[in-house]
Design a protein around this motif. Structure first.
Motif, PDB file in Angstrom:
ATOM      1  N   LEU B 206       0.827  -1.208   0.000  1.00  0.00           N
ATOM      2  CA  LEU B 206       0.000   0.000   0.000  1.00  0.00           C
ATOM      3  C   LEU B 206       0.865   1.265   0.000  1.00  0.00           C
ATOM      4  O   LEU B 206       0.568   2.237  -0.698  1.00  0.00           O
ATOM      5  N   VAL B 207       1.969   1.213   0.769  1.00  0.00           N
ATOM      6  CA  VAL B 207       2.795   2.416   0.929  1.00  0.00           C
ATOM      7  C   VAL B 207       3.402   2.881  -0.396  1.00  0.00           C
ATOM      8  O   VAL B 207       3.255   4.059  -0.761  1.00  0.00           O
ATOM      9  N   PRO B 208       4.100   1.992  -1.162  1.00  0.00           N
ATOM     10  CA  PRO B 208       4.641   2.497  -2.433  1.00  0.00           C
ATOM     11  C   PRO B 208       3.566   2.992  -3.389  1.00  0.00           C
ATOM     12  O   PRO B 208       3.783   3.990  -4.089  1.00  0.00           O
ATOM     13  N   VAL B 209       2.411   2.334  -3.400  1.00  0.00           N
ATOM     14  CA  VAL B 209       1.342   2.776  -4.312  1.00  0.00           C
ATOM     15  C   VAL B 209       0.829   4.153  -3.880  1.00  0.00           C
ATOM     16  O   VAL B 209       0.691   5.069  -4.699  1.00  0.00           O
ATOM     17  N   ALA B 210       0.579   4.322  -2.574  1.00  0.00           N
ATOM     18  CA  ALA B 210       0.052   5.607  -2.086  1.00  0.00           C
ATOM     19  C   ALA B 210       1.069   6.726  -2.286  1.00  0.00           C
ATOM     20  O   ALA B 210       0.715   7.833  -2.713  1.00  0.00           O
ATOM     21  N   MET B 211       2.360   6.426  -2.009  1.00  0.00           N
ATOM     22  CA  MET B 211       3.370   7.476  -2.178  1.00  0.00           C
ATOM     23  C   MET B 211       3.550   7.831  -3.639  1.00  0.00           C
ATOM     24  O   MET B 211       3.780   8.988  -3.988  1.00  0.00           O
ATOM     25  N   GLY B 212       3.461   6.827  -4.514  1.00  0.00           N
ATOM     26  CA  GLY B 212       3.558   7.098  -5.950  1.00  0.00           C
ATOM     27  C   GLY B 212       2.393   7.940  -6.426  1.00  0.00           C
ATOM     28  O   GLY B 212       2.573   8.973  -7.077  1.00  0.00           O
ATOM     29  N   LEU B 213       1.171   7.524  -6.051  1.00  0.00           N
ATOM     30  CA  LEU B 213      -0.036   8.210  -6.551  1.00  0.00           C
ATOM     31  C   LEU B 213      -0.195   9.614  -5.978  1.00  0.00           C
ATOM     32  O   LEU B 213      -0.686  10.515  -6.649  1.00  0.00           O
ATOM     33  N   PHE B 214       0.162   9.778  -4.711  1.00  0.00           N
ATOM     34  CA  PHE B 214      -0.094  11.071  -4.067  1.00  0.00           C
ATOM     35  C   PHE B 214       1.156  11.922  -3.869  1.00  0.00           C
ATOM     36  O   PHE B 214       1.053  13.130  -3.740  1.00  0.00           O
ATOM     37  N   GLY B 215       2.346  11.296  -3.786  1.00  0.00           N
ATOM     38  CA  GLY B 215       3.579  12.059  -3.553  1.00  0.00           C
ATOM     39  C   GLY B 215       4.297  12.360  -4.850  1.00  0.00           C
ATOM     40  O   GLY B 215       4.415  13.514  -5.269  1.00  0.00           O
ATOM     41  N   VAL B 216       4.766  11.282  -5.526  1.00  0.00           N
ATOM     42  CA  VAL B 216       5.582  11.458  -6.739  1.00  0.00           C
ATOM     43  C   VAL B 216       4.781  12.144  -7.849  1.00  0.00           C
ATOM     44  O   VAL B 216       5.265  13.070  -8.503  1.00  0.00           O
ATOM     45  N   SER B 217       3.521  11.701  -8.039  1.00  0.00           N
ATOM     46  CA  SER B 217       2.733  12.271  -9.143  1.00  0.00           C
ATOM     47  C   SER B 217       2.495  13.766  -8.917  1.00  0.00           C
ATOM     48  O   SER B 217       2.489  14.560  -9.854  1.00  0.00           O
ATOM     49  N   GLU B 218       2.312  14.162  -7.654  1.00  0.00           N
ATOM     50  CA  GLU B 218       2.088  15.582  -7.333  1.00  0.00           C
ATOM     51  C   GLU B 218       3.326  16.403  -7.699  1.00  0.00           C
ATOM     52  O   GLU B 218       3.216  17.499  -8.250  1.00  0.00           O
ATOM     53  N   VAL B 219       4.510  15.836  -7.406  1.00  0.00           N
ATOM     54  CA  VAL B 219       5.756  16.539  -7.744  1.00  0.00           C
ATOM     55  C   VAL B 219       5.874  16.669  -9.260  1.00  0.00           C
ATOM     56  O   VAL B 219       6.175  17.751  -9.788  1.00  0.00           O
ATOM     57  N   LEU B 220       5.611  15.561  -9.985  1.00  0.00           N
ATOM     58  CA  LEU B 220       5.705  15.606 -11.450  1.00  0.00           C
ATOM     59  C   LEU B 220       4.739  16.640 -12.022  1.00  0.00           C
ATOM     60  O   LEU B 220       5.057  17.365 -12.965  1.00  0.00           O
ATOM     61  N   PHE B 221       3.574  16.714 -11.410  1.00  0.00           N
ATOM     62  CA  PHE B 221       2.541  17.654 -11.869  1.00  0.00           C
ATOM     63  C   PHE B 221       2.971  19.099 -11.599  1.00  0.00           C
ATOM     64  O   PHE B 221       2.667  19.995 -12.378  1.00  0.00           O
ATOM     65  N   ASN B 222       3.690  19.308 -10.491  1.00  0.00           N
ATOM     66  CA  ASN B 222       4.108  20.667 -10.135  1.00  0.00           C
ATOM     67  C   ASN B 222       5.332  21.133 -10.896  1.00  0.00           C
ATOM     68  O   ASN B 222       5.445  22.314 -11.221  1.00  0.00           O
ATOM     69  N   VAL B 223       6.293  20.211 -11.180  1.00  0.00           N
ATOM     70  CA  VAL B 223       7.540  20.666 -11.811  1.00  0.00           C
ATOM     71  C   VAL B 223       7.329  21.111 -13.255  1.00  0.00           C
ATOM     72  O   VAL B 223       8.139  21.865 -13.791  1.00  0.00           O
ATOM     73  N   GLU B 224       6.254  20.651 -13.877  1.00  0.00           N
ATOM     74  CA  GLU B 224       6.045  21.059 -15.277  1.00  0.00           C
ATOM     75  C   GLU B 224       5.455  22.470 -15.379  1.00  0.00           C
ATOM     76  O   GLU B 224       5.335  23.024 -16.454  1.00  0.00           O
ATOM     77  N   LYS B 225       5.084  23.020 -14.193  1.00  0.00           N
ATOM     78  CA  LYS B 225       4.575  24.393 -14.202  1.00  0.00           C
ATOM     79  C   LYS B 225       5.661  25.332 -13.693  1.00  0.00           C
ATOM     80  O   LYS B 225       6.673  24.881 -13.155  1.00  0.00           O
ATOM     81  N   SER B 226       5.401  26.607 -13.815  1.00  0.00           N
ATOM     82  CA  SER B 226       6.323  27.582 -13.253  1.00  0.00           C
ATOM     83  C   SER B 226       6.311  27.408 -11.737  1.00  0.00           C
ATOM     84  O   SER B 226       5.260  27.287 -11.121  1.00  0.00           O
ATOM     85  N   MET B 227       7.499  27.348 -11.126  1.00  0.00           N
ATOM     86  CA  MET B 227       7.552  26.987  -9.713  1.00  0.00           C
ATOM     87  C   MET B 227       7.630  28.192  -8.786  1.00  0.00           C
ATOM     88  O   MET B 227       8.066  28.092  -7.658  1.00  0.00           O
ATOM     89  N   LYS B 228       7.230  29.357  -9.294  1.00  0.00           N
ATOM     90  CA  LYS B 228       7.266  30.545  -8.442  1.00  0.00           C
ATOM     91  C   LYS B 228       5.936  30.700  -7.727  1.00  0.00           C
ATOM     92  O   LYS B 228       4.878  30.520  -8.310  1.00  0.00           O
ATOM     93  N   ARG B 229       5.978  31.031  -6.441  1.00  0.00           N
ATOM     94  CA  ARG B 229       4.751  31.364  -5.742  1.00  0.00           C
ATOM     95  C   ARG B 229       5.064  32.481  -4.769  1.00  0.00           C
ATOM     96  O   ARG B 229       6.168  32.580  -4.235  1.00  0.00           O
ATOM     97  N   SER B 230       4.098  33.358  -4.577  1.00  0.00           N
ATOM     98  CA  SER B 230       4.380  34.487  -3.693  1.00  0.00           C
ATOM     99  C   SER B 230       3.487  34.428  -2.465  1.00  0.00           C
ATOM    100  O   SER B 230       2.291  34.212  -2.570  1.00  0.00           O
ATOM    101  N   VAL B 231       4.105  34.578  -1.306  1.00  0.00           N
ATOM    102  CA  VAL B 231       3.358  34.617  -0.061  1.00  0.00           C
ATOM    103  C   VAL B 231       2.864  36.046   0.124  1.00  0.00           C
ATOM    104  O   VAL B 231       3.608  36.998  -0.095  1.00  0.00           O
ATOM    105  N   PHE B 232       1.593  36.174   0.483  1.00  0.00           N
ATOM    106  CA  PHE B 232       1.000  37.498   0.611  1.00  0.00           C
ATOM    107  C   PHE B 232       1.735  38.279   1.695  1.00  0.00           C
ATOM    108  O   PHE B 232       1.820  37.850   2.842  1.00  0.00           O
TER     109      PHE B 232
END
Lengths: 151, 500
Positions: B206-232
């Motif tokens: 369960l752990v590798p599947v959950a980490m892949g689906l929710f951890g790694v995929s989230e990173v892959l999804f984020n790195v393809e976008k501009s990684m700048k964010r501004s804190v108010f």
């Protein structure tokens, strides 16, 4: 073809493959179920729901919904770099050990995706690998793979 | 009186120094992962699960539960200050929380979110304490058909409430059930779909599947976008809401608590749905609904209370029936099984220290969270300013370490990477990961109960409708399945990826 037609088509084939694979394990009957029954039913359900999805997607296609470019406008080469690093880590961790593989992994990502200056990359890679090693291997006794130098 | 006695036992357990430490570590980690966008409670719990194998099960579950409700607290900080939800259940807090921050009222928004979460969290634990034991008594009468029907209902509710078309969520649930079938069949000892790999004989972890689906995929999804964010950039002051703020928030907090708890108890429900429904209700009952979205404190107080109460309620099906209602409680179920504890109606009787210890620790954890959240908001804001290009290699490295250290297996790291890629593609094609994880955990239990039921009914499927409880549950599941086919039934609003 639109995105949902493509994805439901792929899932239909996956469901069919699961059904075929389940037959090898014997399906049995409802009164005497065997090992293959559950995966067979699941495979059939995947194909059934994807057929519904394909039908709905085809209706939308008629209404003009086309292929939506899922990588258009994105920095997808970065995804490939990250994936290459992940596969590299998996392949190298046994021969090189945790410390060197982790340092290479972090360094490569910081340089290639960051991108950061070399000084930041080298220092960051070394410190993160060292801290991770101390926390997980020494403190939490996670038994990470050892390299030729013993760490 | 009996409950009081057990509660004292629970507090004796929770106040042990080791358990206090693990409770603190859990809520601190939970707040941190709640604050950091891109790291959810499922990934954090999966990552930390292997590190808990050396500690007693009570301490481990106290820590994992702390991560869950801690994440609900922390998620609001990013919603209010950055307009990015730290975790899925805080999506709706962005609407009015961020607008409050823009108007210089970040302090009261963060304050009411922390106080509302504390009140809701505490009341939901009270509910859990009162509802769980009688429900467990009732569940003792359940047989395999009732359990099978309940699990079907849980999956159907989750797929019904998922964003996008229901067929997509149903496919994901079926894929999860199939993954649950991989490994040795417990009845015939046949190895299924293991491809000769010894590591797969116990099934896919369960752990590798959950980490892949929710951890790694989230990173892959984020790195393809501009990684700048501004804190108010605003001075955070007046964290204690004014009398007027309290007046406007009192009823939303109570309504959110009741609603969150009720939706949390339902299998397949949970914090995410609760927060959305709470926002909709507050807007409906407000005298000035047009002002929602412009910085109304009720739009922060209600949903934030609802998502915390929902996390308390979600423990009820897990602890009384052994059926997880969402992806987070699915991880907890996996953890309990790994520790040798079988969740279900007998857990309260067989492991009173664990059940009441976890409940008592939740009271303490909620107090700790209030103390953590208000004075440490400045630190959370600083953490938010850590650039993502520095953060994501760390997240990936921790995921890789977590996947490996579970069984010292390189194959499990490979499985994690594979599910990371699949999770990324699922996101691209708008398929949700939560039904897959829940079904994967329920799969072996469902198969066992399904086959036992077929044995009872001599292979007759209508047998499920001949027992009253099973018939009612199956009936509800079928109605929910058919509901989207009825013309004119409006599709529920999109709720995003139901990570919780």
């Amino acid at each position: 073809m639109n995105n949902d037609q493509a994805s439901s088509g792929v899932f239909f084939l996956i469901g069919a493959a699961i059904c075929l694979g389940s037959i090898r394990y014997k399906i049995g009957t409802l009164s005497e179920p065997d090992s293959g029954l559950m995966p067979f039913l699941v495979g059939a359900a995947i194909s059934f729901f994807s057929a519904i999805g394909f039908f709905q997607a085809s209706l939308k296609k008629r209404q003009g919904e086309g292929w939506n470019r899922i990588w258009g406008g994105y920095l997808w080469p970065r995804v490939l770099i990250v994936l290459a690093c992940l596969f590299g880590y998996v392949l190298l961790i046994k021969p090189l050990g945790f410390f060197f593989t982790a340092a290479l992994f972090i360094g490569f990502l910081l340089r290639a995706v960051g991108p950061h200056r070399w000084a930041v990359v080298i220092l960051g890679a070394f410190l993160i690998a060292l801290c991770s090693y101390l926390v997980f291997d020494v403190w939490l006794m996670a038994q990470l793979p050892k390299g030729p130098l013993g760490f | 009186m009996e409950i009081l006695g057990y509660l004292i036992l629970g507090f004796q357990t929770a106040f042990q120094p080791e358990n206090l430490l693990f409770c603190f570590l859990g809520v601190l980690t939970g707040t941190l992962v709640g604050v950091l966008p891109g790291v959810g409670p499922v990934a954090a719990m999966s990552l930390l699960l292997p590190t808990t194998f050396h500690v007693p099960p009570v301490s481990a579950i106290i820590m994992l539960a702390g991560i869950y409700y801690g994440a609900m607290y922390g998620g609001s900080t990013t919603s209010i200050l950055v307009n990015i939800p730290g975790e899925a259940a805080s999506v709706v807090t962005c609407l009015d929380g961020y607008q409050m921050a823009r108007k210089g009222r970040a302090g009261p928004a963060l304050g009411i979110s922390a106080f509302g979460s504390f009140i809701a969290g505490t009341l939901s634990i009270l509910g859990l304490m009162l509802v769980a034991p009688p429900l467990a008594q009732m569940a003792l009468k359940f047989g395999p058909p009732e359990y099978f029907s309940l699990m079907i209902l849980g999956l159907v509710i989750l797929t019904f409430l998922a964003s996008g078309p229901m067929w997509k969520a149903l496919i994901m649930a079926c894929i999860g059930l199939f993954i649950g079938c991989v490994g040795m069949d417990s009845i015939t000892a046949t190895f299924r779909f293991t491809f000769g790999l010894l590591e797969l004989s116990d099934g896919v972890g369960l752990v590798p599947v959950a980490m892949g689906l929710f951890g790694v995929s989230e990173v892959l999804f984020n790195v393809e976008k501009s990684m700048k964010r501004s804190v108010f950039e605003t001075k955070i002051q007046n964290l204690f809401p004014s009398r007027k703020d309290w007046g406007e928030s009192f009823w939303p907090i109570l309504r959110g608590t009741g609603l969150g708890f009720f939706l949390g108890v339902l299998p397949g429900g949970g914090s995410l749905i609760a927060s959305f429904v709470s926002y909709a209700i507050e807007k409906k009952v407000s005298r000035t609904p047009e002002k929602f979205g412009t910085g109304m404190i009720a739009g922060v107080a209600g949903p934030e209370s609802a998502n915390n109460a929902g996390s308390g309620g979600a423990f009820i099906p897990l602890m009384t029936l052994g059926i997880p209602g969402n992806a987070v409680t699915a991880i907890l179920l996996g953890a309990l099984i790994i520790y040798g504890v079988q969740p279900g109606p007998k857990m309260i009787i067989d492991h009173p220290k664990l059940f009441w210890g976890v409940i008592a620790s939740m009271y303490l954890g909620n107090g700790m969270l209030l103390l953590l959240n208000l004075p440490l908001i400045g630190i959370w804001v600083k953490i938010l300013k850590v650039p993502y290009p520095f953060l994501f290699p760390l997240i990936l490295l921790f995921c890789l370490i977590g996947a490996y250290s579970l069984n010292n297996s390189v194959l499990e790291m490979g499985i994690m990477v594979l599910f990371g890629i699949l999770g990324y593609l699922f996101k691209k094609f708008r398929y949700e990961g939560a039904p897959l994880i829940l079904a994967m955990v329920l799969g072996p239990l469902m198969e066992h109960n399904f086959r036992a039921s077929l044995g009872l009914f001599d292979g007759r499927l209508p047998g499920f409708f001949e027992r009253p409880i099973s018939a009612v549950i199956m009936g509800i599941a079928i109605i929910l399945l058919l509901l989207p086919l009825i013309p004119g039934v409006k599709k529920r609003p999109a709720i995003g990826d139901a990570e919780d």
